[in-house]
Design a protein around this motif. Structure first.
Motif: not given
Ligand SMILES: O=P(O)(O)OC[C@H]1O[C@H](OP(=O)(O)OP(=O)(O)O)[C@H](O)[C@@H]1O
Length: 181
Positions: A102, A126-127
């Motif tokens: 993203y 995941d969140d």
């Molecule tokens: O669907 P995607 O495009 O793969 O993105 C989603 C992922 O990105 C965010 O984490 P991030 O990598 O920003 O790390 P964080 O947990 O430190 O916020 C979120 O927590 C997911 O893990």
């Protein structure tokens, strides 16, 4: 009810002039005792018959959320790391590359290769699933290890339908249920 509480505590924030868009602020979720107590059982409960042996979640937020889900599911927890991070690793890693996530990043995500294999039943947690890039890489990694992939539990799902299908994604909230950014 948990999903209503998640909506109430969710915020979009302006990270400052360097950014062209608002970013999600989930800190209200983790600070709330009710959310913290119920989020693990709620996500594990999306797969009531799955009997996972291990929950895998990507750093950093996944290191908080994943163990809550694992405890509720009666499973172990295996953290997934992003390549290039600060953490020192012991032992061999199993890596998988992602398409742009993203934030447009093409990452390698990996787990300790000694801690996953045939006989495991894996639930990803995941969140937020945005593009699904990180979790889809983890799904491939799990299948390549010989473990059985059972599905993905998330708090928020905003990814395209074909990705959600591949991930066997079940989520508590869709993007439409959150306030507009
Ligand atoms: O669907 P995607 O495009 O793969 O993105 C989603 C992922 O990105 C965010 O984490 P991030 O990598 O920003 O790390 P964080 O947990 O430190 O916020 C979120 O927590 C997911 O893990």
């Amino acid at each position: 009810m948990l999903s209503r509480r998640l909506v109430e505590l969710f915020r979009w924030v302006d990270p400052g002039p360097a950014s062209s868009h608002l970013v999600s602020d989930l800190s209200g979720w983790w600070r709330d005792p009710e959310v913290l107590a119920t989020v693990g059982p709620a996500l594990a409960g999306l797969f009531p018959a799955a009997r996972p042996t291990v929950v895998i979640s990507p750093e950093v937020t996944g290191l908080l959320l994943g163990p809550l889900v694992a405890v509720a599911a009666g499973a172990g927890f295996l953290p997934a790391y992003k390549d290039g991070g600060e953490r020192r690793r012991v032992g061999p890693m199993r890596w998988a590359g992602t398409p742009p996530d993203y934030r447009g990043r093409q990452l390698r995500v990996g787990v300790d290769a000694r801690r996953l294999g045939p006989g495991d039943r894996v639930l990803l947690a995941d969140d937020w699933v945005a593009t699904g890039a990180q979790l889809d890489a983890l799904r491939r990694l799990v299948e390549d290890s010989g473990a059985e992939f059972v599905g993905t539990a998330a708090l928020v799902a905003t990814c395209p339908a074909p990705v959600a299908e591949r991930l066997r994604l079940r989520a508590l909230l869709t993007g439409e249920q959150l306030p507009e950014g």
